[in-house]
Every structure is written in C-alpha cells, then in structure tokens.
Scaffold this motif. Structure first.
Motif, PDB file in Angstrom:
ATOM      1  N   ILE A  19       0.833  -1.199   0.000  1.00 30.81           N
ATOM      2  CA  ILE A  19       0.000   0.000   0.000  1.00 30.81           C
ATOM      3  C   ILE A  19       0.871   1.254   0.000  1.00 30.81           C
ATOM      4  CG2 ILE A  19      -1.630   1.346   1.390  1.00 30.81           C
ATOM      5  CD1 ILE A  19      -2.830  -1.401   2.201  1.00 30.81           C
ATOM      6  N   VAL A  20       1.964   1.227   0.754  1.00 28.66           N
ATOM      7  CA  VAL A  20       2.844   2.391   0.825  1.00 28.66           C
ATOM      8  C   VAL A  20       3.438   2.709  -0.547  1.00 28.66           C
ATOM      9  CG1 VAL A  20       5.059   3.198   1.742  1.00 28.66           C
ATOM     10  CG2 VAL A  20       3.368   2.219   3.284  1.00 28.66           C
ATOM     11  N   VAL A  21       3.859   1.691  -1.288  1.00 32.89           N
ATOM     12  CA  VAL A  21       4.522   1.935  -2.567  1.00 32.89           C
ATOM     13  C   VAL A  21       3.546   1.899  -3.745  1.00 32.89           C
ATOM     14  CG1 VAL A  21       6.731   1.062  -1.723  1.00 32.89           C
ATOM     15  CG2 VAL A  21       5.161  -0.496  -2.890  1.00 32.89           C
ATOM     16  N   LEU A  22       2.277   1.680  -3.473  1.00 39.07           N
ATOM     17  CA  LEU A  22       1.259   1.540  -4.516  1.00 39.07           C
ATOM     18  C   LEU A  22       0.913   2.891  -5.148  1.00 39.07           C
ATOM     19  CD1 LEU A  22      -1.081  -0.647  -5.435  1.00 39.07           C
ATOM     20  CD2 LEU A  22      -2.469   0.783  -3.976  1.00 39.07           C
ATOM     21  N   ASP A  23       0.868   2.906  -6.458  1.00 39.67           N
ATOM     22  CA  ASP A  23       0.354   4.065  -7.169  1.00 39.67           C
ATOM     23  C   ASP A  23      -1.042   3.673  -7.647  1.00 39.67           C
ATOM     24  OD1 ASP A  23      -0.163   6.332  -8.602  1.00 39.67           O
ATOM     25  OD2 ASP A  23       1.512   6.102  -9.998  1.00 39.67           O
ATOM     26  N   ALA A  24      -2.053   4.191  -6.979  1.00 44.14           N
ATOM     27  CA  ALA A  24      -3.442   3.774  -7.222  1.00 44.14           C
ATOM     28  C   ALA A  24      -3.867   4.001  -8.666  1.00 44.14           C
ATOM     29  CB  ALA A  24      -4.377   4.516  -6.269  1.00 44.14           C
ATOM     30  N   ARG A  25      -3.221   4.930  -9.357  1.00 48.41           N
ATOM     31  CA  ARG A  25      -3.583   5.192 -10.758  1.00 48.41           C
ATOM     32  C   ARG A  25      -3.250   4.029 -11.678  1.00 48.41           C
ATOM     33  NH1 ARG A  25      -0.468  10.763 -10.677  1.00 48.41           N
ATOM     34  NH2 ARG A  25       0.783   9.369  -9.431  1.00 48.41           N
ATOM     35  N   ASP A  26      -2.330   3.154 -11.236  1.00 39.92           N
ATOM     36  CA  ASP A  26      -1.911   2.025 -12.068  1.00 39.92           C
ATOM     37  C   ASP A  26      -2.821   0.806 -11.930  1.00 39.92           C
ATOM     38  OD1 ASP A  26       0.202   3.558 -12.900  1.00 39.92           O
ATOM     39  OD2 ASP A  26       1.645   2.652 -11.517  1.00 39.92           O
ATOM     40  N   TYR A  27      -3.792   0.855 -11.030  1.00 39.44           N
ATOM     41  CA  TYR A  27      -4.629  -0.309 -10.755  1.00 39.44           C
ATOM     42  C   TYR A  27      -6.108   0.027 -10.933  1.00 39.44           C
ATOM     43  CZ  TYR A  27      -0.365  -2.182  -8.776  1.00 39.44           C
ATOM     44  OH  TYR A  27       0.929  -2.608  -8.616  1.00 39.44           O
ATOM     45  N   SER A  28      -6.863  -0.997 -11.273  1.00 41.48           N
ATOM     46  CA  SER A  28      -8.311  -0.806 -11.446  1.00 41.48           C
ATOM     47  C   SER A  28      -8.986  -0.736 -10.079  1.00 41.48           C
ATOM     48  CB  SER A  28      -8.896  -1.975 -12.241  1.00 41.48           C
ATOM     49  OG  SER A  28      -8.860  -3.157 -11.465  1.00 41.48           O
ATOM     50  N   GLY A  29     -10.218  -0.278 -10.088  1.00 45.09           N
ATOM     51  CA  GLY A  29     -10.987  -0.206  -8.854  1.00 45.09           C
ATOM     52  C   GLY A  29     -11.181  -1.573  -8.229  1.00 45.09           C
ATOM     53  N   ALA A  30     -11.391  -2.590  -9.074  1.00 40.89           N
ATOM     54  CA  ALA A  30     -11.583  -3.950  -8.559  1.00 40.89           C
ATOM     55  C   ALA A  30     -10.329  -4.451  -7.838  1.00 40.89           C
ATOM     56  CB  ALA A  30     -11.954  -4.891  -9.698  1.00 40.89           C
ATOM     57  N   THR A  31      -9.168  -4.134  -8.374  1.00 40.45           N
ATOM     58  CA  THR A  31      -7.918  -4.540  -7.733  1.00 40.45           C
ATOM     59  C   THR A  31      -7.768  -3.863  -6.381  1.00 40.45           C
ATOM     60  OG1 THR A  31      -6.870  -4.878  -9.880  1.00 40.45           O
ATOM     61  CG2 THR A  31      -5.406  -4.604  -7.995  1.00 40.45           C
ATOM     62  N   LEU A  32      -8.084  -2.578  -6.317  1.00 43.22           N
ATOM     63  CA  LEU A  32      -7.980  -1.853  -5.054  1.00 43.22           C
ATOM     64  C   LEU A  32      -8.977  -2.380  -4.026  1.00 43.22           C
ATOM     65  CD1 LEU A  32      -7.461   1.761  -6.443  1.00 43.22           C
ATOM     66  CD2 LEU A  32      -5.744   0.190  -5.523  1.00 43.22           C
ATOM     67  N   VAL A  33     -10.184  -2.714  -4.489  1.00 40.53           N
ATOM     68  CA  VAL A  33     -11.168  -3.316  -3.583  1.00 40.53           C
ATOM     69  C   VAL A  33     -10.654  -4.670  -3.095  1.00 40.53           C
ATOM     70  CG1 VAL A  33     -13.481  -4.326  -3.463  1.00 40.53           C
ATOM     71  CG2 VAL A  33     -13.154  -2.078  -4.498  1.00 40.53           C
ATOM     72  N   GLY A  34     -10.051  -5.436  -3.976  1.00 43.30           N
ATOM     73  CA  GLY A  34      -9.482  -6.733  -3.596  1.00 43.30           C
ATOM     74  C   GLY A  34      -8.404  -6.586  -2.542  1.00 43.30           C
TER      75      GLY A  34
END
Length: 133
Positions: A98-113
C-alpha cells in the motif's frame, strides 16, 4: 529414518536463518545507503515524495525480514509455525504494498481486492489474538 529427517530439517532451517540474516543485514545497508544518498542530493536534507515512499518501502521490507526470522526461530525452537506471526508478516507485506502503490496504475476492482485482503488479515489476526487471551 525420522531421526534423519529431523536432522535434515534442522540443517535446512538453520541454513535459511543464516541466509535470511544476511539478506536482512544487506537490506539494512541498502536502506542506509538510500537514505544517505537521498539526504545529500539537492535539495540537501529534503526528501521528495517518491524518495520517502522508497525509504518506507525498504524499511517495511526490513521489518518483513525480521518477522520472518522470528517465525523461523519459533519453528526451530518449538517445531510449530505460529499463525499470529504469519499474519503479522502478511499484514506488514500488504502495508508495504500500500505504501509503494500508485493507485492510478490499478483498477478499482484490484484496489477493492486489496482492501478485502486487509480486512480478512486484520480479522484473522484479531480472532487469533482474542483466542489466546
């Protein structure tokens, strides 16, 4: 035959502990090197956001290594892997992601997962801690 397997298992675990100790030591060195390099590059003693994320990611990697060492020490001493330690390692690993995650690179479903994984790990950790009293 069982005595041989026990000795073999002990040698393997001790070897893994030694190798992981070296990895943790190298990771601490890498963290120190990155910190010094980032601190001395202009602007001096001011860290950019991406530098901070790299440092926090490395820091959490060191913590994961330490927790893995703790898990292997417990296994060596007691012959049992404690689920609480495994969950702690998993929580630290997902926190690092989560710290190194760039949310723009992932879909909403991935973030929900990822969120569901966090909730599941936290709930499992809570249940185990509560069961132990």
């Amino acid at each position: 035959m069982l005595a041989y397997l026990k000795k073999f298992e002990r040698v393997v675990v001790l070897t893994l502990i030694a190798m992981l100790s070296i990895v943790v030591l190298l990771a601490v060195g890498e963290l120190g090197w990155v910190l010094v390099q980032d601190a001395i590059t202009p602007p001096v003693l001011i860290l950019e956001i991406d530098e901070l994320l790299d440092i926090f990611g490395l820091f959490l990697l060191v913590l994961i290594g330490i927790e893995l060492l703790e898990m292997m020490k417990a296994y060596l001493a007691e012959g049992v892997v404690h689920s609480e330690v495994v969950l702690t390692v998993a929580l630290i690993a997902i926190a690092r992601k989560i710290v190194v995650l760039d949310a723009r690179d992932y879909s909403g479903a991935t973030l929900v997962g990822i969120g569901v994984i966090i909730v599941a790990l936290a709930a499992a950790y809570w249940v185990i801690r509560r069961a132990r009293g």
